[in-house]
Design a protein around this motif. Structure first.
Motif, PDB file in Angstrom:
ATOM      1  N   GLU A  19       3.705   2.906  -6.244  1.00 55.10           N
ATOM      2  CA  GLU A  19       4.508   2.489  -5.130  1.00 55.10           C
ATOM      3  C   GLU A  19       3.765   3.578  -4.437  1.00 55.10           C
ATOM      4  O   GLU A  19       3.453   4.885  -4.398  1.00 55.10           O
ATOM      5  N   LEU A  20       3.522   2.976  -2.883  1.00 54.93           N
ATOM      6  CA  LEU A  20       2.314   3.768  -1.978  1.00 54.93           C
ATOM      7  C   LEU A  20       3.310   3.530  -0.829  1.00 54.93           C
ATOM      8  O   LEU A  20       4.249   2.379   0.043  1.00 54.93           O
ATOM      9  N   ASP A  21       3.781   5.076  -0.360  1.00 52.99           N
ATOM     10  CA  ASP A  21       4.670   4.776   0.681  1.00 52.99           C
ATOM     11  C   ASP A  21       3.546   6.037   1.922  1.00 52.99           C
ATOM     12  O   ASP A  21       3.954   7.410   1.732  1.00 52.99           O
ATOM     13  N   LEU A  44      -7.016   5.588   0.752  1.00 53.58           N
ATOM     14  CA  LEU A  44      -5.991   4.259  -0.240  1.00 53.58           C
ATOM     15  C   LEU A  44      -5.090   3.747   1.066  1.00 53.58           C
ATOM     16  O   LEU A  44      -4.980   2.080   0.501  1.00 53.58           O
ATOM     17  N   CYS A  45      -4.625   4.882   1.609  1.00 53.89           N
ATOM     18  CA  CYS A  45      -4.040   4.081   3.285  1.00 53.89           C
ATOM     19  C   CYS A  45      -4.352   2.870   3.547  1.00 53.89           C
ATOM     20  O   CYS A  45      -4.223   1.960   3.842  1.00 53.89           O
ATOM     21  N   VAL A  64     -11.046   7.134   8.367  1.00 56.14           N
ATOM     22  CA  VAL A  64     -10.295   7.678   7.810  1.00 56.14           C
ATOM     23  C   VAL A  64     -10.831   9.171   8.536  1.00 56.14           C
ATOM     24  O   VAL A  64      -9.893  10.595   8.436  1.00 56.14           O
ATOM     25  N   TRP A  65     -12.158   9.053   8.600  1.00 52.73           N
ATOM     26  CA  TRP A  65     -12.491  11.281   9.197  1.00 52.73           C
ATOM     27  C   TRP A  65     -12.771  10.402  10.873  1.00 52.73           C
ATOM     28  O   TRP A  65     -13.307  11.997  11.368  1.00 52.73           O
ATOM     29  N   LYS A  76     -17.820   9.182  -1.807  1.00 50.18           N
ATOM     30  CA  LYS A  76     -17.624   9.060  -2.701  1.00 50.18           C
ATOM     31  C   LYS A  76     -16.835  10.176  -2.814  1.00 50.18           C
ATOM     32  O   LYS A  76     -16.003   9.347  -4.509  1.00 50.18           O
ATOM     33  N   THR A  77     -16.793  11.183  -2.867  1.00 54.37           N
ATOM     34  CA  THR A  77     -15.543  12.317  -4.269  1.00 54.37           C
ATOM     35  C   THR A  77     -14.254  11.415  -3.356  1.00 54.37           C
ATOM     36  O   THR A  77     -13.834  11.312  -4.353  1.00 54.37           O
ATOM     37  N   ALA A  78     -14.239  11.086  -1.855  1.00 57.08           N
ATOM     38  CA  ALA A  78     -12.902  10.973  -2.207  1.00 57.08           C
ATOM     39  C   ALA A  78     -12.580   9.416  -3.157  1.00 57.08           C
ATOM     40  O   ALA A  78     -11.311   8.966  -3.459  1.00 57.08           O
ATOM     41  N   ILE A  79     -13.380   8.420  -3.125  1.00 51.59           N
ATOM     42  CA  ILE A  79     -12.656   7.416  -4.018  1.00 51.59           C
ATOM     43  C   ILE A  79     -12.887   7.630  -5.245  1.00 51.59           C
ATOM     44  O   ILE A  79     -12.099   7.503  -5.870  1.00 51.59           O
TER      45      ILE A  79
END
Length: 103
Positions: A19-21, A44-45, A64-65, A76-79
């Motif tokens: 569950e993503l909140d 992810l969001c 994101v950035w 790549k690191t975040a993924i």
């Protein structure tokens, strides 16, 4: 007269045992918190806000950035961190699929 402020469009999503909140900045697996650093969580969001859509590297980097100069290696690191937290495999993806040279 009261001023109406727009409500942000936060992702809230159930997928498999997760569950993503986004509003509460948490990812749960079977009801238990999953440790995830802020950057992979933000990736992810961004992905969850557009399920099934192909997001290019440029779109993810900008989302994101922001307008900061970063190399593609941070994505790549975040993924990679995100896949680890989700138990996802790049060879047999369940949640995050990479399309070569696209996104």
């Amino acid at each position: 007269m009261p001023v109406s402020t727009p409500t942000p469009n936060f992702a809230r999503l159930h997928f498999d045992e997760f569950e993503l909140d986004e509003a509460n900045a948490r990812l749960l697996r079977n009801g238990k918190a999953v440790a995830l650093a802020p950057t992979p969580f933000n990736v992810l969001c961004a992905l969850a806000r557009q399920p099934g859509a192909l997001l290019t590297k440029e779109v993810l980097l900008d989302t994101v950035w922001g307008h900061q100069f970063v190399s593609e290696s941070v994505l790549k690191t975040a993924i990679s961190d995100l896949r680890l937290a989700l138990g996802d495999s790049p060879r047999e993806p369940r949640f995050i699929e990479t399309v070569s040279r696209k996104g």
